[in-house]
Design an enzyme around this catalytic site. Sequence first.
Site, mmCIF file in Angstrom:
data_model
loop_
_atom_site.group_PDB
_atom_site.id
_atom_site.type_symbol
_atom_site.label_atom_id
_atom_site.label_comp_id
_atom_site.label_asym_id
_atom_site.label_seq_id
_atom_site.Cartn_x
_atom_site.Cartn_y
_atom_site.Cartn_z
ATOM 1 N N LYS A 174 3.390 8.527 11.185
ATOM 2 C CA LYS A 174 4.305 7.324 11.666
ATOM 3 C C LYS A 174 5.474 7.358 10.907
ATOM 4 O O LYS A 174 5.519 6.546 9.606
ATOM 5 C CB LYS A 174 3.704 5.965 12.038
ATOM 6 C CG LYS A 174 4.604 5.240 12.676
ATOM 7 C CD LYS A 174 4.745 3.762 12.752
ATOM 8 C CE LYS A 174 5.584 3.315 11.503
ATOM 9 N NZ LYS A 174 6.877 3.431 11.690
ATOM 10 N N GLY A 227 5.764 2.588 1.009
ATOM 11 C CA GLY A 227 6.810 1.648 1.452
ATOM 12 C C GLY A 227 6.748 0.155 0.419
ATOM 13 O O GLY A 227 6.295 0.542 -0.873
ATOM 14 N N GLU A 249 1.855 3.607 -2.430
ATOM 15 C CA GLU A 249 2.802 3.872 -3.277
ATOM 16 C C GLU A 249 3.874 2.824 -2.867
ATOM 17 O O GLU A 249 4.305 2.826 -1.718
ATOM 18 C CB GLU A 249 3.346 5.475 -2.977
ATOM 19 C CG GLU A 249 2.414 6.306 -3.764
ATOM 20 C CD GLU A 249 2.488 6.235 -5.127
ATOM 21 O OE1 GLU A 249 3.162 5.775 -5.789
ATOM 22 O OE2 GLU A 249 1.306 6.931 -5.443
ATOM 23 N N CYS A 283 12.771 4.517 -4.928
ATOM 24 C CA CYS A 283 11.533 3.427 -5.358
ATOM 25 C C CYS A 283 11.759 3.582 -6.993
ATOM 26 O O CYS A 283 11.250 2.832 -7.784
ATOM 27 C CB CYS A 283 10.160 3.933 -5.051
ATOM 28 S SG CYS A 283 10.028 5.689 -5.107
ATOM 29 N N GLU A 384 12.490 -6.547 -6.569
ATOM 30 C CA GLU A 384 13.038 -5.182 -6.342
ATOM 31 C C GLU A 384 14.386 -5.718 -5.078
ATOM 32 O O GLU A 384 13.969 -6.372 -4.153
ATOM 33 C CB GLU A 384 12.140 -4.426 -5.543
ATOM 34 C CG GLU A 384 12.408 -3.072 -5.142
ATOM 35 C CD GLU A 384 11.574 -2.276 -4.333
ATOM 36 O OE1 GLU A 384 10.952 -2.766 -3.389
ATOM 37 O OE2 GLU A 384 11.563 -0.969 -4.748
#
Length: 496
Positions: A174, A227, A249, A283, A384
């Site tokens: 997906k 994600g 992750e 990331c 973040e």
Amino acid sequence: MKTFKNFIAGKWVAPATGQYFENRNPADTTDVIGRFPLSGPEDVDRAVASAQDGFERWKRTPAPARGDVLRRVGDLLTERKEEIADLMTREMGKPLAETRGDVQEGIDTAYYAAVEGRRLFGHTVPSELRAKWAMSYRRPIGVAGLITPFNFPLAIPTWKAFPALVCGNAVIFKPAEDVPHTGTAFVEILLEAGLPPDVIQLVHGAGEVAGKAIVEHPGVALISFTGSTETGRIVGETCGRMHKRLSLEMGGKNAQIVLDDANLDLALEGVLWGAFGTTGQRCTATSRLILQSGIHDELLSRLLDRTRELKLGDGRKEATEVGPLINEAAREKVERYVEIGVAEGADLLCGGRRPENGKLADGYYYEPTIFARVEAGSRLEQEEIFGPVLSVIRVETPDEAFRINNDVKYGLSSSLYTRDVEVAFRALSDLDNGITYINAPTIGAEAHLPFGGVKATGNGHREGGWEVYEFFSETKVGYVDFSGRLQRAQIDNYPT
Ligand code: NAD
């Protein structure tokens, strides 16, 4: 407008829900790429049933033959590199040089996987008993659910799908809602390379519906997720409850540290690339710049000059250095953090706004932004942002820099610029990250090394390199006793 489909049970099919979503170019929202399925649990059920059939045959295909398919995938990606880079930039926004790099990472991962099909090492060790062999080896696990983010639309799916397939698993993929076109092109290439059609299933749709249905499906044995940390927590709770194997992750808040003895020219290039490459949406992006006081003012002033010159624009124009953000929600998040930074008393030195140039009005652009005098522990420094916002923090000593690097909840990447070999090696052991770069920016992982982070960035698994093959296979141990009699381990060989 073109309507795209799912790939389920060997066919390109419309979603059972009958619903679709639009995918637009983030550099020009009047450019509609197409409509993609908003799949539901019924689509996932069909995909899982087909993948289970596919798995039964694929797991019996010799691993070197599975690897051969991936070699052909690597060849096709090489042939179509330019075409895929172009469609990826159109839907994701990052400049062509970067989407070419994204495809190249897929190519490298494919060729690595092809060879791994001839290794998948186990161990043969001596038994403690006579006429007995002892060995460990790898087994496929089942149906692997792969859930991926928007920022590396091809590379991240390849990091997951290739090792999953070489290890003999079937895959349900997906892609992120913002990059379904690249996901579709990826599956087309897998099929063209000769992957049996029921071994790969493509289910488009919303994370909270299609993604959730994959994670919650009892027929999906393992989940590999990349994600945000928030979504990873939800996925992790479900997998924990269902005893599923899970690789996570997640987010990062990476720092580049520059000490007084550093090569400043190098450090300057490093931070420009680390902070504003991919519009800060990596990331591993450099979100914090920790400067020792002796070079703080000089490096900051040179950085401001260069940042103001960065060319913002459509990633499909070769001169562009910084593309748009992925969508309006991402841009609004950046705007919220700029407000937070100002409210916290940090100095906003450049950017901090949408570009005034009218030509960019149709895209999700935001000017590269730098805050100085950012306080360690402030929200700007801790959370973040995932956009082109850099926080500069002043320190007196390497120890203080290391402490600030480590004092965040994430732990993906870090970077240190110094000429002092002792401090450099101390950083390799003392910085709490999955990756530390010396005299290189926080971004730039290579496909044949393990990739991942500590603390709220990951759950202990790694992608890339040799380690990811352990995640996608189960270790089994075999003992063969050819002595012709009962031999009792720990007992007959140690008589009292
Ligand atoms: P996201 O968490 O919003 O979405 C990631 C994927 O999860 C998407 O495919 C989404 O549809 C799906 N999803 C959302 N809700 C779900 C649910 N309830 N159940 C199952 N699936 C669900 O992340 P994003 O915005 O696409 O990507 C940005 C984030 O990814 C950043 O936090 C970034 O740091 C992180 N990231 C991490 C790495 C890494 O390797 N550590 C690499 C790239 C990106």
